[in-house]
Design an enzyme around this catalytic site. Sequence first.
Site, PDB file in Angstrom:
ATOM      1  N   ARG A  74       1.988 -27.872-109.419  1.00  0.00           N
ATOM      2  CA  ARG A  74       2.661 -26.628-109.805  1.00  0.00           C
ATOM      3  C   ARG A  74       2.773 -26.582-111.330  1.00  0.00           C
ATOM      4  O   ARG A  74       2.555 -27.581-112.012  1.00  0.00           O
ATOM      5  CB  ARG A  74       4.054 -26.564-109.180  1.00  0.00           C
ATOM      6  CG  ARG A  74       5.037 -27.542-109.794  1.00  0.00           C
ATOM      7  CD  ARG A  74       6.347 -27.619-109.047  1.00  0.00           C
ATOM      8  NE  ARG A  74       7.222 -26.479-109.305  1.00  0.00           N
ATOM      9  CZ  ARG A  74       8.548 -26.531-109.183  1.00  0.00           C
ATOM     10  NH1 ARG A  74       9.144 -27.667-108.825  1.00  0.00           N
ATOM     11  NH2 ARG A  74       9.285 -25.474-109.405  1.00  0.00           N
ATOM     12  N   TRP A 108      12.862 -22.838-114.312  1.00  0.00           N
ATOM     13  CA  TRP A 108      14.176 -22.313-113.898  1.00  0.00           C
ATOM     14  C   TRP A 108      15.163 -23.451-113.718  1.00  0.00           C
ATOM     15  O   TRP A 108      16.376 -23.239-113.679  1.00  0.00           O
ATOM     16  CB  TRP A 108      14.063 -21.464-112.630  1.00  0.00           C
ATOM     17  CG  TRP A 108      14.227 -22.182-111.327  1.00  0.00           C
ATOM     18  CD1 TRP A 108      13.279 -22.939-110.707  1.00  0.00           C
ATOM     19  CD2 TRP A 108      15.398 -22.216-110.490  1.00  0.00           C
ATOM     20  NE1 TRP A 108      13.785 -23.440-109.529  1.00  0.00           N
ATOM     21  CE2 TRP A 108      15.085 -23.015-109.376  1.00  0.00           C
ATOM     22  CE3 TRP A 108      16.669 -21.648-110.569  1.00  0.00           C
ATOM     23  CZ2 TRP A 108      16.008 -23.270-108.354  1.00  0.00           C
ATOM     24  CZ3 TRP A 108      17.578 -21.908-109.545  1.00  0.00           C
ATOM     25  CH2 TRP A 108      17.247 -22.709-108.461  1.00  0.00           C
ATOM     26  N   ASP A 134      38.678   0.115-100.499  1.00  0.00           N
ATOM     27  CA  ASP A 134      37.954  -0.390-101.673  1.00  0.00           C
ATOM     28  C   ASP A 134      38.034  -1.905-101.634  1.00  0.00           C
ATOM     29  O   ASP A 134      38.549  -2.471-100.668  1.00  0.00           O
ATOM     30  CB  ASP A 134      38.555   0.155-102.989  1.00  0.00           C
ATOM     31  CG  ASP A 134      37.507   0.175-104.107  1.00  0.00           C
ATOM     32  OD1 ASP A 134      36.708  -0.776-104.201  1.00  0.00           O
ATOM     33  OD2 ASP A 134      37.479   1.147-104.881  1.00  0.00           O
ATOM     34  N   HIS A 177      10.164 -15.830-114.522  1.00  0.00           N
ATOM     35  CA  HIS A 177      10.013 -15.369-113.137  1.00  0.00           C
ATOM     36  C   HIS A 177      11.030 -16.037-112.201  1.00  0.00           C
ATOM     37  O   HIS A 177      11.782 -15.359-111.495  1.00  0.00           O
ATOM     38  CB  HIS A 177       8.587 -15.636-112.656  1.00  0.00           C
ATOM     39  CG  HIS A 177       8.408 -15.562-111.175  1.00  0.00           C
ATOM     40  ND1 HIS A 177       8.393 -14.370-110.486  1.00  0.00           N
ATOM     41  CD2 HIS A 177       8.260 -16.537-110.232  1.00  0.00           C
ATOM     42  CE1 HIS A 177       8.231 -14.613-109.196  1.00  0.00           C
ATOM     43  NE2 HIS A 177       8.152 -15.924-109.012  1.00  0.00           N
ATOM     44  N   HIS A 235      20.975 -26.555-104.613  1.00  0.00           N
ATOM     45  CA  HIS A 235      20.729 -26.466-103.177  1.00  0.00           C
ATOM     46  C   HIS A 235      21.651 -25.451-102.488  1.00  0.00           C
ATOM     47  O   HIS A 235      21.164 -24.569-101.783  1.00  0.00           O
ATOM     48  CB  HIS A 235      20.725 -27.809-102.464  1.00  0.00           C
ATOM     49  CG  HIS A 235      20.275 -27.617-101.059  1.00  0.00           C
ATOM     50  ND1 HIS A 235      18.959 -27.444-100.719  1.00  0.00           N
ATOM     51  CD2 HIS A 235      20.977 -27.417 -99.928  1.00  0.00           C
ATOM     52  CE1 HIS A 235      18.872 -27.188 -99.437  1.00  0.00           C
ATOM     53  NE2 HIS A 235      20.080 -27.166 -98.922  1.00  0.00           N
ATOM     54  N   SER A 261      21.619 -10.474 -88.229  1.00  0.00           N
ATOM     55  CA  SER A 261      22.542 -10.473 -87.092  1.00  0.00           C
ATOM     56  C   SER A 261      23.161  -9.097 -86.843  1.00  0.00           C
ATOM     57  O   SER A 261      23.600  -8.810 -85.732  1.00  0.00           O
ATOM     58  CB  SER A 261      23.671 -11.492 -87.310  1.00  0.00           C
ATOM     59  OG  SER A 261      23.132 -12.780 -87.477  1.00  0.00           O
ATOM     60  N   THR A 318      20.611 -23.976 -88.264  1.00  0.00           N
ATOM     61  CA  THR A 318      19.625 -22.930 -88.538  1.00  0.00           C
ATOM     62  C   THR A 318      18.855 -22.604 -87.259  1.00  0.00           C
ATOM     63  O   THR A 318      18.622 -21.430 -86.929  1.00  0.00           O
ATOM     64  CB  THR A 318      18.647 -23.381 -89.644  1.00  0.00           C
ATOM     65  OG1 THR A 318      19.405 -23.938 -90.707  1.00  0.00           O
ATOM     66  CG2 THR A 318      17.841 -22.220 -90.157  1.00  0.00           C
ATOM     67  N   GLU A 347      22.808 -22.981-103.783  1.00  0.00           N
ATOM     68  CA  GLU A 347      22.306 -21.685-104.258  1.00  0.00           C
ATOM     69  C   GLU A 347      21.282 -21.095-103.275  1.00  0.00           C
ATOM     70  O   GLU A 347      21.219 -19.880-103.083  1.00  0.00           O
ATOM     71  CB  GLU A 347      21.669 -21.861-105.648  1.00  0.00           C
ATOM     72  CG  GLU A 347      21.048 -20.601-106.240  1.00  0.00           C
ATOM     73  CD  GLU A 347      22.047 -19.696-106.944  1.00  0.00           C
ATOM     74  OE1 GLU A 347      23.250 -19.812-106.664  1.00  0.00           O
ATOM     75  OE2 GLU A 347      21.608 -18.884-107.770  1.00  0.00           O
ATOM     76  N   HIS A 388      17.712 -34.184-102.121  1.00  0.00           N
ATOM     77  CA  HIS A 388      16.334 -34.068-101.617  1.00  0.00           C
ATOM     78  C   HIS A 388      15.419 -33.385-102.631  1.00  0.00           C
ATOM     79  O   HIS A 388      14.218 -33.357-102.441  1.00  0.00           O
ATOM     80  CB  HIS A 388      16.265 -33.417-100.220  1.00  0.00           C
ATOM     81  CG  HIS A 388      16.693 -31.987-100.148  1.00  0.00           C
ATOM     82  ND1 HIS A 388      17.169 -31.412 -98.996  1.00  0.00           N
ATOM     83  CD2 HIS A 388      16.728 -31.002-101.070  1.00  0.00           C
ATOM     84  CE1 HIS A 388      17.469 -30.152 -99.218  1.00  0.00           C
ATOM     85  NE2 HIS A 388      17.204 -29.878-100.468  1.00  0.00           N
ATOM     86  N   HIS A 389      16.004 -32.854-103.702  1.00  0.00           N
ATOM     87  CA  HIS A 389      15.172 -32.337-104.790  1.00  0.00           C
ATOM     88  C   HIS A 389      14.833 -33.442-105.786  1.00  0.00           C
ATOM     89  O   HIS A 389      14.180 -33.197-106.787  1.00  0.00           O
ATOM     90  CB  HIS A 389      15.888 -31.202-105.513  1.00  0.00           C
ATOM     91  CG  HIS A 389      16.152 -30.021-104.628  1.00  0.00           C
ATOM     92  ND1 HIS A 389      15.260 -28.991-104.484  1.00  0.00           N
ATOM     93  CD2 HIS A 389      17.200 -29.730-103.806  1.00  0.00           C
ATOM     94  CE1 HIS A 389      15.756 -28.100-103.629  1.00  0.00           C
ATOM     95  NE2 HIS A 389      16.921 -28.529-103.196  1.00  0.00           N
ATOM     96  N   TYR A 437      21.385 -21.341-100.082  1.00  0.00           N
ATOM     97  CA  TYR A 437      22.136 -20.699 -98.993  1.00  0.00           C
ATOM     98  C   TYR A 437      22.870 -19.473 -99.480  1.00  0.00           C
ATOM     99  O   TYR A 437      23.074 -18.521 -98.719  1.00  0.00           O
ATOM    100  CB  TYR A 437      23.082 -21.711 -98.330  1.00  0.00           C
ATOM    101  CG  TYR A 437      22.278 -22.848 -97.772  1.00  0.00           C
ATOM    102  CD1 TYR A 437      21.258 -22.586 -96.856  1.00  0.00           C
ATOM    103  CD2 TYR A 437      22.450 -24.150 -98.208  1.00  0.00           C
ATOM    104  CE1 TYR A 437      20.457 -23.586 -96.393  1.00  0.00           C
ATOM    105  CE2 TYR A 437      21.646 -25.171 -97.742  1.00  0.00           C
ATOM    106  CZ  TYR A 437      20.648 -24.877 -96.828  1.00  0.00           C
ATOM    107  OH  TYR A 437      19.840 -25.873 -96.382  1.00  0.00           O
ATOM    108  N   LYS A 447      20.877 -20.467 -84.928  1.00  0.00           N
ATOM    109  CA  LYS A 447      20.817 -19.052 -85.274  1.00  0.00           C
ATOM    110  C   LYS A 447      19.545 -18.412 -84.726  1.00  0.00           C
ATOM    111  O   LYS A 447      19.587 -17.360 -84.091  1.00  0.00           O
ATOM    112  CB  LYS A 447      20.766 -18.908 -86.801  1.00  0.00           C
ATOM    113  CG  LYS A 447      22.098 -18.681 -87.426  1.00  0.00           C
ATOM    114  CD  LYS A 447      21.868 -18.344 -88.892  1.00  0.00           C
ATOM    115  CE  LYS A 447      23.110 -18.600 -89.689  1.00  0.00           C
ATOM    116  NZ  LYS A 447      24.249 -17.810 -89.265  1.00  0.00           N
ATOM    117  N   SER A 474      30.168 -13.649-113.470  1.00  0.00           N
ATOM    118  CA  SER A 474      30.064 -12.440-112.650  1.00  0.00           C
ATOM    119  C   SER A 474      30.137 -12.798-111.163  1.00  0.00           C
ATOM    120  O   SER A 474      30.899 -12.195-110.394  1.00  0.00           O
ATOM    121  CB  SER A 474      28.746 -11.734-112.974  1.00  0.00           C
ATOM    122  OG  SER A 474      28.378 -10.865-111.947  1.00  0.00           O
ATOM    123  N   SER A 475      29.367 -13.808-110.762  1.00  0.00           N
ATOM    124  CA  SER A 475      29.344 -14.176-109.346  1.00  0.00           C
ATOM    125  C   SER A 475      30.685 -14.741-108.892  1.00  0.00           C
ATOM    126  O   SER A 475      31.137 -14.451-107.778  1.00  0.00           O
ATOM    127  CB  SER A 475      28.272 -15.244-109.084  1.00  0.00           C
ATOM    128  OG  SER A 475      27.008 -14.708-109.253  1.00  0.00           O
TER     129      SER A 475
END
Length: 567
Positions: free
Chosen positions: A455, A144, A110, A81, A258, A273, A333, A260, A307-308, A262, A336, A174-175
């Site tokens: 968890r 994950w 294109d 998941h 981290h 926006s 943040t 990731e 922080h993780h 964003y 925004k 790919s990314s």
Amino acid sequence: MATYVAPVPQVSADRAEREVRGWTSWITTTDHKRIGIMYMVTTFIFFGLGGAEALMMRLQLGSPNNTLVTPQTYNQLFTMHGTTMVFLFVVPMMAGLANYFVPLMIGARDMAYPRLNALSYWLLLAGGIVFYASIFWNPPEAGWTSYVPLSSSTYTPSGGQDAWIYLVHLTGISSILGAINLYATIANMRARGMSWGRLPLFVWTILTYSVLIIFAMPVIAAAVTMLLTDRHFGTHFFDSTSGGSPLLWQHLFWFFGHPEVYIMVLPGFGVISEILPVFARKPIFGYKAIAASTVAIAFFGFLTWAHHMFTAPIPEAILVFVMISSYLVAVPTGVKILNWVATLWRGTIEFRTPLLFCVGGITIFLIGGLSGVLLATFPIDWQVNETYFLVAHLHFVLMGGAVFTIFAAIYYWFPKITGRMLSEGLGKASFGLMFLGVLSTFLIQHVLGLDGMPRRVYEYDNVGHLKLYNAISTGGSFVLALGVLVTIVNVARSLKVGVAAGPDPWKANTLEWFTASPPPANNFDVVPAIRSAEPMKDIRREVDRRSLDGRDRGAATVPAGNTQVGV
Ligand code: HEM
Ligand SMILES: [Cu+2]
């Protein structure tokens, strides 16, 4: 409102006609719009799979000491998941939206490298297939995050873990290729007059998304390669029994992990926006501040990965540094969010579905941001680390920042992609169910976490309020799923019977609305020169002025998109 009809350009119509036919034209296509559609459809299917896995977990947790799935299956479910939602849904869905809309929004015909673009899509699909093939043997089960030693060959010898590694590799390549392509496109192919200060804000976020991918993805690629050689070729990078360092895995993973986050939410902020000013019928408030805060979030995002790891053996001075840099991310943040509120303030607001998903998304994201500030305070994290408080936090951030903004994008851009409108009634119903669903599934999980429910557990005893809270959460997840289903029905229905949209149904600001819906293969016959950050407003004003003048100077002077453009 005047309607300006441009001469029908024969050449492009012919070409579009020739290209549309047959399924082979899809698998051989290098058209950014078709590749974009393939990305969006594929990733939405993965969203369905990830959602089904989530519902199975929530069913298992629906009552205490339930025996619907085995402990091992539960581990596999949360691993599949989480991985699916991150690598196969949100990140590539944003790539799909970018693929379709960046060239249109900047007035390009294109992407810079169309073939590389096709390769990016096929690599993504290959990654998804390799990963999901593992369910026929042994799915991965180390989460994950694939922490060592859980992901080592001692604990999980099964090929599922290797499938996870290949998934990260293939989707990573790919990314990266996609990001290089987007960057090159945005840097080089903008319409005449589209300076950086006139770049649509969605395009700003995609530019930042691309830079984040280019910096973060190679790190995880290196890490999973080291994991692969540890597992199969006798190296000991992460093996503490032979002098390796499990902590190294955590550093490498979160240096990627981290940013990731964003990568997943910044494009969604870009969607917000774009949509808010259109439905508030006012210019965006603080264009420069919003663009700059995107870049600032990305920059600070690279300083906060530890922080993780607040409960890992790391010197306290470093924890303090990480805590402060995490707080700093909250500043841009907040900038925004305040600018979005100011955009809506005293606007002539039209409560259409895209706007509802934006406002709902901001609200949900804000709740996740608040629990994020708490979690960044490491003494608090020490208390709630690895509990449902964290599960609640991450889902609020991703539901608000990614899922709701993706749905906003679907409702906003579906008319452009298909030429048909979605039903407002079904759209509002879907929004209502999803919003209620998210709140009822995840709000209560904060309390579950504070009550100490860890968890990644497949069962719990019937103590305290655990039974009630989990039942609420499970019920909520089905309301959420129903909401998603309503949108699927809406899309299927509108493809057949949707009202024709015309080129610019929202009277929007950016250039994708200048061309026909759906746009022809070459996007634009004439690309207008850009004079502001809201080119469509300029064009509408110009057309109005000419019709008031009572003299129409014809195609030579009024820039027109394709075939028939009513502005
Ligand atoms: C459709 C609604 C969703 C529901 C009902 C749901 C439910 C769950 C559940 C039950 C877990 C396992 C909690 C545990 O045992 O620790 C989980 C974990 C997770 N979910 Fe979701 N989820 C949903 C959507 C999403 C989305 C959209 C994303 C990302 C964009 C996401 C990302 C994750 C991640 C990263 C994990 C952690 C996996 C791990 O512990 O390895 N989820 N979710
Ligand atoms: Cu983080």
